[in-house]
Motif scaffolding. Structure first.
Motif, PDB file in Angstrom:
ATOM      1  N   PHE A   6       0.804  -1.205   0.000  1.00  0.00           N
ATOM      2  CA  PHE A   6       0.000   0.000   0.000  1.00  0.00           C
ATOM      3  C   PHE A   6       0.840   1.260   0.000  1.00  0.00           C
ATOM      4  CE2 PHE A   6      -3.844  -2.280   0.228  1.00  0.00           C
ATOM      5  CZ  PHE A   6      -4.804  -1.368  -0.149  1.00  0.00           C
ATOM      6  N   SER A   7       2.063   1.187   0.480  1.00  0.00           N
ATOM      7  CA  SER A   7       2.950   2.343   0.357  1.00  0.00           C
ATOM      8  C   SER A   7       3.212   2.630  -1.113  1.00  0.00           C
ATOM      9  CB  SER A   7       4.280   2.067   1.076  1.00  0.00           C
ATOM     10  OG  SER A   7       4.068   1.943   2.456  1.00  0.00           O
ATOM     11  N   THR A   8       3.417   1.565  -1.883  1.00  0.00           N
ATOM     12  CA  THR A   8       3.625   1.717  -3.319  1.00  0.00           C
ATOM     13  C   THR A   8       2.369   2.215  -4.002  1.00  0.00           C
ATOM     14  OG1 THR A   8       5.217  -0.096  -3.279  1.00  0.00           O
ATOM     15  CG2 THR A   8       4.323   0.518  -5.419  1.00  0.00           C
ATOM     16  N   LEU A   9       1.226   1.625  -3.634  1.00  0.00           N
ATOM     17  CA  LEU A   9      -0.039   2.048  -4.223  1.00  0.00           C
ATOM     18  C   LEU A   9      -0.345   3.495  -3.891  1.00  0.00           C
ATOM     19  CD1 LEU A   9      -2.363  -1.032  -3.613  1.00  0.00           C
ATOM     20  CD2 LEU A   9      -1.476  -0.215  -5.791  1.00  0.00           C
ATOM     21  N   LEU A  10      -0.016   3.895  -2.648  1.00  0.00           N
ATOM     22  CA  LEU A  10      -0.277   5.268  -2.238  1.00  0.00           C
ATOM     23  C   LEU A  10       0.510   6.238  -3.086  1.00  0.00           C
ATOM     24  CD1 LEU A  10      -1.515   7.342  -0.365  1.00  0.00           C
ATOM     25  CD2 LEU A  10       0.336   6.908   1.258  1.00  0.00           C
ATOM     26  N   LEU A  11       1.799   5.947  -3.307  1.00  0.00           N
ATOM     27  CA  LEU A  11       2.635   6.824  -4.126  1.00  0.00           C
ATOM     28  C   LEU A  11       2.086   6.896  -5.542  1.00  0.00           C
ATOM     29  CD1 LEU A  11       5.122   8.558  -4.521  1.00  0.00           C
ATOM     30  CD2 LEU A  11       6.441   6.478  -4.966  1.00  0.00           C
ATOM     31  N   TYR A  13     -12.627   3.368   4.808  1.00  0.00           N
ATOM     32  CA  TYR A  13     -11.514   3.636   5.723  1.00  0.00           C
ATOM     33  C   TYR A  13     -11.676   2.720   6.923  1.00  0.00           C
ATOM     34  CZ  TYR A  13      -8.460   6.469   8.809  1.00  0.00           C
ATOM     35  OH  TYR A  13      -7.465   6.921   9.660  1.00  0.00           O
ATOM     36  N   PHE A  14     -10.609   2.008   7.270  1.00  0.00           N
ATOM     37  CA  PHE A  14     -10.613   1.145   8.449  1.00  0.00           C
ATOM     38  C   PHE A  14      -9.887   1.846   9.592  1.00  0.00           C
ATOM     39  CE2 PHE A  14     -11.497  -1.808   5.091  1.00  0.00           C
ATOM     40  CZ  PHE A  14     -12.137  -2.908   5.652  1.00  0.00           C
ATOM     41  N   GLY A  15     -10.493   1.867  10.761  1.00  0.00           N
ATOM     42  CA  GLY A  15      -9.865   2.505  11.917  1.00  0.00           C
ATOM     43  C   GLY A  15     -10.627   2.149  13.175  1.00  0.00           C
ATOM     44  N   TYR A  16     -10.621   3.040  14.156  1.00  0.00           N
ATOM     45  CA  TYR A  16     -11.403   2.799  15.370  1.00  0.00           C
ATOM     46  C   TYR A  16     -11.717   4.118  16.048  1.00  0.00           C
ATOM     47  CZ  TYR A  16      -7.054   3.100  18.225  1.00  0.00           C
ATOM     48  OH  TYR A  16      -5.882   3.496  18.840  1.00  0.00           O
ATOM     49  N   ALA A  17     -12.887   4.188  16.654  1.00  0.00           N
ATOM     50  CA  ALA A  17     -13.387   5.440  17.203  1.00  0.00           C
ATOM     51  C   ALA A  17     -12.577   5.932  18.388  1.00  0.00           C
ATOM     52  CB  ALA A  17     -14.857   5.286  17.596  1.00  0.00           C
ATOM     53  N   PHE A  18     -11.949   5.020  19.130  1.00  0.00           N
ATOM     54  CA  PHE A  18     -11.166   5.412  20.295  1.00  0.00           C
ATOM     55  C   PHE A  18      -9.743   5.828  19.928  1.00  0.00           C
ATOM     56  CE2 PHE A  18     -14.696   3.400  22.306  1.00  0.00           C
ATOM     57  CZ  PHE A  18     -14.781   3.959  23.574  1.00  0.00           C
ATOM     58  N   ASN A  62      -3.997   3.586   7.499  1.00  0.00           N
ATOM     59  CA  ASN A  62      -5.042   4.623   7.463  1.00  0.00           C
ATOM     60  C   ASN A  62      -5.249   5.139   6.038  1.00  0.00           C
ATOM     61  OD1 ASN A  62      -2.479   5.971   7.595  1.00  0.00           O
ATOM     62  ND2 ASN A  62      -3.521   7.867   8.149  1.00  0.00           N
ATOM     63  N   ASN A  63      -5.530   4.202   5.151  1.00  0.00           N
ATOM     64  CA  ASN A  63      -5.820   4.570   3.767  1.00  0.00           C
ATOM     65  C   ASN A  63      -7.312   4.814   3.577  1.00  0.00           C
ATOM     66  OD1 ASN A  63      -3.132   4.177   2.581  1.00  0.00           O
ATOM     67  ND2 ASN A  63      -3.450   2.035   3.136  1.00  0.00           N
ATOM     68  N   LEU A  71      -7.192   8.106  -1.717  1.00  0.00           N
ATOM     69  CA  LEU A  71      -7.340   9.547  -1.545  1.00  0.00           C
ATOM     70  C   LEU A  71      -6.163  10.118  -0.748  1.00  0.00           C
ATOM     71  CD1 LEU A  71     -11.147   9.716  -0.655  1.00  0.00           C
ATOM     72  CD2 LEU A  71     -10.074  10.124  -2.883  1.00  0.00           C
ATOM     73  N   PRO A  72      -5.766  11.361  -1.038  1.00  0.00           N
ATOM     74  CA  PRO A  72      -4.651  11.993  -0.308  1.00  0.00           C
ATOM     75  C   PRO A  72      -5.126  12.505   1.046  1.00  0.00           C
ATOM     76  CG  PRO A  72      -5.518  13.522  -1.933  1.00  0.00           C
ATOM     77  CD  PRO A  72      -6.275  12.229  -2.127  1.00  0.00           C
ATOM     78  N   ILE A  73      -5.469  11.563   1.931  1.00  0.00           N
ATOM     79  CA  ILE A  73      -6.081  11.911   3.209  1.00  0.00           C
ATOM     80  C   ILE A  73      -5.148  12.740   4.098  1.00  0.00           C
ATOM     81  CG2 ILE A  73      -5.347   9.873   4.533  1.00  0.00           C
ATOM     82  CD1 ILE A  73      -8.922  11.342   4.498  1.00  0.00           C
TER      83      ILE A  73
END
Length: 201
Positions: free
Chosen positions: A11-16, A67-72, A168-169, A183-185
């Protein structure tokens, strides 16, 4: 955990790649989406803020930002979701019709704490169209694998508090669930809105 680490490298490559392509989107309007053909995304069966079962097919016909993450999360997730919510508002001002075709989806990897009630309060803080999903650990892990996400639960300090290390993509998927662009979050809401406008279908 070892089988997930390579995903971060991929994903680092995909992000770039995604960022470079998004920057060129203005001049390369007919260019294919940066993530076209990428083997990410697909079926999921999770639970929404009302405790109802939600499947990927429920969003058919809609562009969706996942987006995958967590509320806390103490810093990263709230900042990213604030930017995404602001980007949606920027897009609404520019092109309300296009904005209506986009559904931001926040998928929690921390179901023990992120109950439907918690997710509802969390997502409502950022944008009315944002949907919060979670589910069983098995269901979450299935989605995590399909969407190429990394996460690792931290150790509980004894009081029920722990951190979660996670990618955090924010990825835009098209109306048929096809991956389009990361997306360039990390950038401004305006930059995120530019990317949404360039690649949403």
């Amino acid at each position: 955990m070892n089988d997930r680490k390579p995903v971060k490298t991929v994903f680092s490559t995909l992000l770039l790649t995604g960022l470079l392509a998004a920057c060129a989107a203005g001049s390369e309007g007919s260019a294919p989406p940066p993530l076209e053909g990428a083997a990410i995304g697909g079926a999921f069966e999770l639970v929404d803020e009302n405790g109802e079962t939600v499947r990927d097919t429920d969003f058919a016909g809609q562009n969706r930002v996942i987006y995958f993450g967590y509320a806390f999360c103490p810093d990263v997730c709230p900042v990213d979701m604030q930017k995404l919510g602001q980007a949606m508002r920027v897009l609404e001002e520019r092109d309300a019709e296009l904005a209506e075709t986009i559904t931001p989806i926040f998928i929690s990897v921390d179901p023990a704490r992120d109950t439907p009630e918690v997710l509802e309060e969390f997502t409502n803080s950022f944008h009315p169209r944002m949907v919060g999903l979670s589910g069983s650990r098995e269901a979450i892990d299935s989605a995590v694998e399909r969407y190429g996400v990394y996460y690792q639960l931290g150790e509980d300090d004894g009081s029920g508090n722990y951190l979660v290390d996670h990618s955090n993509n924010a990825i835009l998927f098209g109306p048929e669930g096809e991956p389009l662009v990361i997306l360039p979050i990390q950038d401004s809401p305006e930059a995120i809105a530019d990317s949404l406008a360039a690649w949403a279908r």
